[in-house]
Design an enzyme around this catalytic site. Structure first.
Site, PDB file in Angstrom:
ATOM      1  N   ARG A   1      -6.712   5.941  -0.306  1.00 36.51           N
ATOM      2  CA  ARG A   1      -6.509   6.253  -1.713  1.00 36.51           C
ATOM      3  C   ARG A   1      -7.837   6.415  -2.461  1.00 36.51           C
ATOM      4  O   ARG A   1      -7.993   7.308  -3.289  1.00 36.51           O
ATOM      5  CB  ARG A   1      -5.673   5.144  -2.388  1.00 36.51           C
ATOM      6  CG  ARG A   1      -4.177   5.199  -2.100  1.00 36.51           C
ATOM      7  CD  ARG A   1      -3.818   4.990  -0.646  1.00 36.51           C
ATOM      8  NE  ARG A   1      -4.267   3.667  -0.173  1.00 36.51           N
ATOM      9  CZ  ARG A   1      -4.446   3.351   1.110  1.00 36.51           C
ATOM     10  NH1 ARG A   1      -4.253   4.252   2.071  1.00 36.51           N
ATOM     11  NH2 ARG A   1      -4.848   2.139   1.477  1.00 36.51           N
TER      12      ARG A   1
ATOM     13  N   CYS B   1      -0.616  -2.090  -2.335  1.00 39.13           N
ATOM     14  CA  CYS B   1      -1.915  -1.430  -2.485  1.00 39.13           C
ATOM     15  C   CYS B   1      -2.144  -1.228  -3.976  1.00 39.13           C
ATOM     16  O   CYS B   1      -1.386  -0.485  -4.615  1.00 39.13           O
ATOM     17  CB  CYS B   1      -1.956  -0.096  -1.748  1.00 39.13           C
ATOM     18  SG  CYS B   1      -3.505   0.822  -2.015  1.00 39.13           S
TER      19      CYS B   1
ATOM     20  N   THR C   1      -4.761   0.240  -5.499  1.00 33.53           N
ATOM     21  CA  THR C   1      -5.255   1.583  -5.809  1.00 33.53           C
ATOM     22  C   THR C   1      -4.128   2.597  -5.815  1.00 33.53           C
ATOM     23  O   THR C   1      -4.113   3.531  -6.629  1.00 33.53           O
ATOM     24  CB  THR C   1      -6.337   2.008  -4.796  1.00 33.53           C
ATOM     25  OG1 THR C   1      -7.296   0.953  -4.653  1.00 33.53           O
ATOM     26  CG2 THR C   1      -7.042   3.266  -5.243  1.00 33.53           C
TER      27      THR C   1
ATOM     28  N   THR D   1     -11.238  -2.046  -5.255  1.00 28.59           N
ATOM     29  CA  THR D   1     -11.922  -0.883  -4.687  1.00 28.59           C
ATOM     30  C   THR D   1     -12.552  -0.045  -5.792  1.00 28.59           C
ATOM     31  O   THR D   1     -12.173  -0.144  -6.972  1.00 28.59           O
ATOM     32  CB  THR D   1     -10.945   0.017  -3.910  1.00 28.59           C
ATOM     33  OG1 THR D   1      -9.981   0.556  -4.836  1.00 28.59           O
ATOM     34  CG2 THR D   1     -10.243  -0.746  -2.797  1.00 28.59           C
TER      35      THR D   1
ATOM     36  N   LYS E   1     -10.574  -4.802   6.702  1.00 32.17           N
ATOM     37  CA  LYS E   1     -10.017  -3.600   7.341  1.00 32.17           C
ATOM     38  C   LYS E   1     -10.590  -3.386   8.742  1.00 32.17           C
ATOM     39  O   LYS E   1      -9.914  -2.838   9.611  1.00 32.17           O
ATOM     40  CB  LYS E   1     -10.258  -2.360   6.461  1.00 32.17           C
ATOM     41  CG  LYS E   1      -9.330  -2.265   5.256  1.00 32.17           C
ATOM     42  CD  LYS E   1      -9.526  -0.957   4.515  1.00 32.17           C
ATOM     43  CE  LYS E   1      -8.606  -0.830   3.306  1.00 32.17           C
ATOM     44  NZ  LYS E   1      -7.194  -0.649   3.683  1.00 32.17           N
TER      45      LYS E   1
ATOM     46  N   CYS F   1      -7.395  -5.836  -4.755  1.00 34.80           N
ATOM     47  CA  CYS F   1      -7.190  -5.036  -3.540  1.00 34.80           C
ATOM     48  C   CYS F   1      -6.427  -5.942  -2.603  1.00 34.80           C
ATOM     49  O   CYS F   1      -6.759  -7.133  -2.470  1.00 34.80           O
ATOM     50  CB  CYS F   1      -8.523  -4.612  -2.924  1.00 34.80           C
ATOM     51  SG  CYS F   1      -8.339  -3.872  -1.277  1.00 34.80           S
TER      52      CYS F   1
END
Length: 233
Positions: free
Chosen positions: A50, A84, A86, A126, A166, A196
Site C-alpha cells: 500500500r 492494515c 495504510t 508507515t 515483515k 501499522c
C-alpha cells in the site's frame, strides 16, 4: 444466540492477519469451541504494497482488496475488517464495492483514545499512513492531536516494520525506534498509536516498553461486538 460472521481481508501482511485473528479469539468470552465467533479469513498476499502504491506509483492494491471483500461477502460474512492501517486510505472504495459494513480500524482506535481521555498521541506508522494524513483526519474529528516522528525517527520505524517484522527477524536493534518514541513523549504524546499492524508484533517480539494504543486490538474488539460476542478485557 444470533451471532454474525466476520470476514477478514488479510495478507497485509500474513503475521498481522494472524495477530488479528488471535486477538479476536483471545478477547472473546467463550467456554468452549462453539462459543467462539465464525471468522472467514482471506489471506490474500497478492494485494500489492500500500505504501509503495500511495507514494511511489506502485501497483494499485484496490482491485485485489475489492476482490477479497466481494469473495468474503459471497461466502457469508456479515461484516469485513482489514488488518492494515495504510489500507484504510482505500476504505471508502472497498466499502462501496460490497453491501456489508467494513469496520474502520482508525475510527475504533480514535474512539478508544477519546474514551481514555487522550488528547495528544504519537503516531508510529508507515510513510504511506503518515504522509497521506489518513489517521490525522480521523483523529481531528475526535479532538485528538497526532504527533509524528522526525525524519530519522520515521525511517527507524519503517526499517523495523520492513526489515524487522515483515522480514521475519527474530532479533532487531530497536534503539532508534525507542529514541523516536521518547522524543514524541517529550513533545507531549500521552500514548503512542501502533499505526501499522506489524508494530504490535514488534512491541511483543522485541520487548518494547512505552504507553501504546493497539489498533489491531481495537479492531478485534469492534468486530467481536458487531458479531454479537462479549469482549474479554
Amino acid at each position: 444466540m444470533n451471532q454474525k460472521t466476520i470476514g477478514i481481508i488479510g495478507g497485509m501482511g500474513p503475521l498481522a492477519t494472524a495477530d488479528l485473528f488471535r486477538k479476536i479469539v483471545t478477547h472473546t468470552q467463550a467456554t468452549c469451541d462453539q462459543d467462539h465467533l465464525h471468522v472467514i479469513i482471506d489471506n490474500n498476499t497478492a494485494i500489492p504494497d500500500r505504501t509503495a502504491a500511495l507514494l511511489r506509483g506502485g501497483e494499485d492494491p484496490l482491485p485485489q482488496m475489492q476482490k477479497s471483500a466481494r469473495m468474503l461477502e459471497s461466502d457469508g460474512a456479515d461484516c469485513l475488517i482489514m488488518p492494515c492501517n495504510t489500507a484504510h486510505f482505500f476504505h471508502a472504495q472497498v466499502q462501496s464495492f460490497v453491501h456489508i459494513p467494513l469496520l474502520n480500524m482508525l475510527e475504533l482506535t480514535c474512539q478508544e483514545m477519546q474514551r481514555r481521555g487522550i488528547r495528544t498521541a504519537g503516531l508510529l506508522a508507515t510513510n504511506g499512513t503518515v504522509l497521506t494524513g489518513v489517521y490525522a483526519a480521523v483523529a481531528e474529528k475526535y479532538g485528538i492531536t497526532l504527533l509524528t516522528p522526525d525524519d530519522a525517527g520515521q525511517q527507524a520505524v519503517m526499517d523495523m516494520i520492513y526489515r524487522g517484522v515483515k522480514a521475519g527477524a527474530a532479533v532487531y536493534d530497536t534503539a532508534a525506534v525507542e529514541a523516536a518514541a521518547l522524543r514524541l513523549q517529550q513533545q507531549g504524546a500521552e500514548a503512542l498509536v501502533l499505526g501499522c499492524t506489524e508494530l504490535p508484533l514488534a512491541v511483543e517480539r522485541y520487548h518494547l516498553d512505552f504507553p501504546a494504543i493497539d489498533p489491531t486490538l481495537e479492531l478485534a474488539k469492534g468486530a467481536i461486538r458487531f458479531a454479537g460476542g462479549t469482549v474479554l478485557d
